[in-house]
Design an enzyme around this catalytic site. Structure first.
Site, PDB file in Angstrom:
ATOM      1  CE  LYS A 268       3.942  13.060  -0.491  1.00 37.23           C
ATOM      2  NZ  LYS A 268       3.356  14.372  -0.131  1.00 37.23           N
ATOM      3  CG  ASP A 273       6.618  17.918  -2.779  1.00 43.03           C
ATOM      4  OD1 ASP A 273       6.535  18.312  -3.971  1.00 43.03           O
ATOM      5  OD2 ASP A 273       5.712  18.074  -1.941  1.00 43.03           O
ATOM      6  CE  LYS A 280       6.581  21.267  -1.260  1.00 39.99           C
ATOM      7  NZ  LYS A 280       5.320  21.660  -0.629  1.00 39.99           N
ATOM      8  CG  ASP A 291       6.723  14.939   0.508  1.00 36.64           C
ATOM      9  OD1 ASP A 291       5.996  14.785   1.508  1.00 36.64           O
ATOM     10  OD2 ASP A 291       6.311  15.378  -0.581  1.00 36.64           O
ATOM     11  CG  ASP A 350       3.568  21.625  -3.514  1.00 41.33           C
ATOM     12  OD1 ASP A 350       4.186  20.547  -3.380  1.00 41.33           O
ATOM     13  OD2 ASP A 350       3.701  22.596  -2.755  1.00 41.33           O
ATOM     14  CD  GLU A 352       3.752  15.906  -3.822  1.00 41.22           C
ATOM     15  OE1 GLU A 352       3.192  17.012  -3.829  1.00 41.22           O
ATOM     16  OE2 GLU A 352       4.319  15.449  -2.818  1.00 41.22           O
ATOM     17  NE  ARG A 354      -3.993  16.188  -2.373  1.00 44.05           N
ATOM     18  CZ  ARG A 354      -4.517  17.250  -1.761  1.00 44.05           C
ATOM     19  NH1 ARG A 354      -5.732  17.673  -2.059  1.00 44.05           N
ATOM     20  NH2 ARG A 354      -3.825  17.890  -0.850  1.00 44.05           N
TER      21      ARG A 354
END
Ligand code: BES
Ligand code: MN
Ligand code: ZN
Length: 502
Positions: A268, A273, A280, A291, A350, A352, A354
């Site tokens: 990933k 993020d 967030k 991230d 959020d 995201e 996956r």
């Protein structure tokens, strides 16, 4: 840093410093005993006077010890002899390195690699010492205009092994330790890089650098237009709110015959993020630059195996994109069509990771992989469940899970398995699409993995959630840990059938 191994007796060493262990309470290790004899009881005298108890991590630096050729002797407390375990060993090495680095010894001969660590051999002890040393000496200075360096830094360390017969084992351990450490450093460097510099294009650039440095490596960058052609609707949606183009870097390492099926690592690579429209909270949002820790670990592992020239084929994917709340951003309520054809209702922008990974996991089917491991800072829930000590491991293939746990045990880069039972799949049901990207209350790490499992049916697959382990949070000590490069590289060393010297 320069490393070597040697098999000699302590009194014959002519070095800036020799490092020997003392156990609690005030008990000399075999090597310390030898020094004590030569110096006519100098060391045991000191201990008797109470200068060093031998508690784990205690340090006592001696100068000009009688009849000893080396300038200094560093006595290192190792705790109770019978309790010396892997964790303590690593801590003792780290403290030793810091002490040497700060006290002006530019080289040292270290006898701690001869200590008895429960269940571990010379290979393990030397390799761990190398990794611990390199970890200790790492700093991220490329963006500072003023750097404080020690005046006389440690430059060379020699680890002693008990017998000459073990020298080749020690040398192999050094080679492996250095190879792994190099990948860890690469991982840390990109992980620590700020998100205004480290964007998806920057990740792609790092892949290109690897390609330039190693003949065994080639890369291909999948840009947004190619993703469009491939139908990667889910991956593209995540990056749509950002001005930085999404880019998926495909790094191929060729160490075996072309007909040998590759092992695929997918990382990933969300370079920042923000949470997107499901923004967030502000606190510690800066830390969401990490991230992309999964991509950093994949890059680092590719670097390590190229350096180690492992006789296998491995493909590493850096799934780069940025999750931002721009005017073109995807929204809660959107229904996306993934590359697999399955549709997903977005309930939270959020979640995201996956959505990026699922298309990357479909993409890699084309390689007919031997197995696929994805690595991701995927869920805050994993930090709640396992904290910073263990990565979450989830897999639909038991033998693969066991192999990874074994590699994590060997490397000291811990992982712990969580279940992936079908019961949890129900939490992803949607009234409007095939399923949602949000598992609701409870078992957040598992439901995220359940989501990914729907895209990995065509091969053996494992998932590592590194949200808690890839990064040290808060304070001035924060930064990338370089995990789980060590575990992954160990897994690949095992896979390539390279014996460790036993
Ligand atoms: N990147 C985060 C996960 C994360 C959180 C990593 C904290 C490291 C530290 C991920 O994209 C995310 O935001 N996950 C959400 C999922 C939720 C919306 C289902 C989370 O964990 O809160
Ligand atoms: Mn997120
Ligand atoms: Zn994320």
């Amino acid at each position: 840093m320069e490393f070597s191994v040697k098999s000699g007796s302590p009194e014959k060493q002519r070095s800036a410093c020799i490092v020997v262990g003392v156990f609690e309470p005030r008990r000399l290790s075999a090597v310390a005993e030898q020094l004590d004899e030569i110096s006519e009881g100098y060391i045991s005298n000191l201990l008797r006077r109470g200068d060093l108890e031998g508690k784990s991590g205690q340090m006592l630096l001696l100068h000009q010890v009688p009849n000893i050729l080396s300038e200094r002797v560093l006595l290192v407390g190792c705790g109770k002899e019978r309790e010396l375990d892997e964790r303590q060993y690593r801590q003792i090495i780290s403290k030793t390195i810091n002490t040497l680095n700060e006290t002006g010894s530019m080289e040292a001969v270290c006898f701690l690699s001869e200590l008895h660590v429960k269940g571990r051999d010379t290979y393990w002890k030397v390799r761990q010492a190398i990794e611990a040393t390199q970890d200790c000496l790492y700093s991220f200075n490329s963006l500072k205009t003023r750097i404080e360096e020690p005046r006389r830094p440690l430059r060379k360390i020699i680890f002693n092994v008990p017998t000459r017969r073990e020298l080749p084992i020690g040398e192999r351990a050094i080679a492996h330790g250095l190879g792994v450490s190099e990948g860890i450093t690469t991982c840390k460097n990109v992980g620590n890089m700020p998100p205004n510099i480290c964007n998806p294009a920057y990740l792609a650039e790092q892949a290109r650098i690897l390609e330039n440095d190693y003949d065994s490596v080639s890369t291909h960058i999948v840009d947004e237009s190619e993703m469009e052609e491939l139908g990667m609707g889910s991956y593209l949606a995540v990056g749509r709110g950002s001005a930085n183009e999404s880019m998926m870097s495909v790094i191929k390492y060729n160490g075996a015959d072309n007909d040998s099926a590759p092992i695929v690592l997918v990382g990933k690579g969300v370079t920042f993020d923000s949470g997107g429209i499901s923004l967030k909270p502000g606190e510690a949002m800066d830390e969401m630059k990490y991230d992309m820790g999964g991509a950093a670990a994949v890059l680092g592992t590719m670097h390590s195996i190229a350096e180690l020239k492992l006789p296998i084929n491995v493909i590493g994917i850096l799934a780069g994109c940025e999750n931002m709340p721009g005017s073109n951003a995807y929204r809660p309520g959107d229904i996306l069509t993934t590359m697999s054809g399955q549709t997903v209702e977005v309930l939270n922008t959020d979640a995201e990771g996956r959505l990026v990974l699922c298309d990357a996991l479909t993409y890699v089917e084309r390689f007919n992989p031997e197995l696929v491991i994805d690595v991701a800072t995927l869920t805050g829930a994993c930090v709640v469940a396992l904290g910073k000590h263990a990565s979450g491991l989830l897999s639909t293939h038991n033998p693969l899970a066991h192999e990874l746990l074994n590699a994590s045990d060997q490397s000291g880069d811990r992982a712990w398995r969580l279940p992936l039972w079908d019961e949890y799949q129900e939490q992803l049901e949607s009234p409007f699409a095939d399923f949602t990207n949000l598992g609701g209350k409870g078992a957040g790490t598992i439901t995220a993995a359940c989501f990914l499992a729907r895209f990995t049916k065509k091969y053996h697959w494992a998932h590592l959630d590194i949200a808690g382990t890839a990064w040290r949070s808060g304070g001035k000590d924060k930064g990338s840990t370089g995990r789980p490069v060590s575990m992954l590289t160990q897994f690949l060393i095992n896979r390539s059938g390279q014996e460790q010297g036993e």
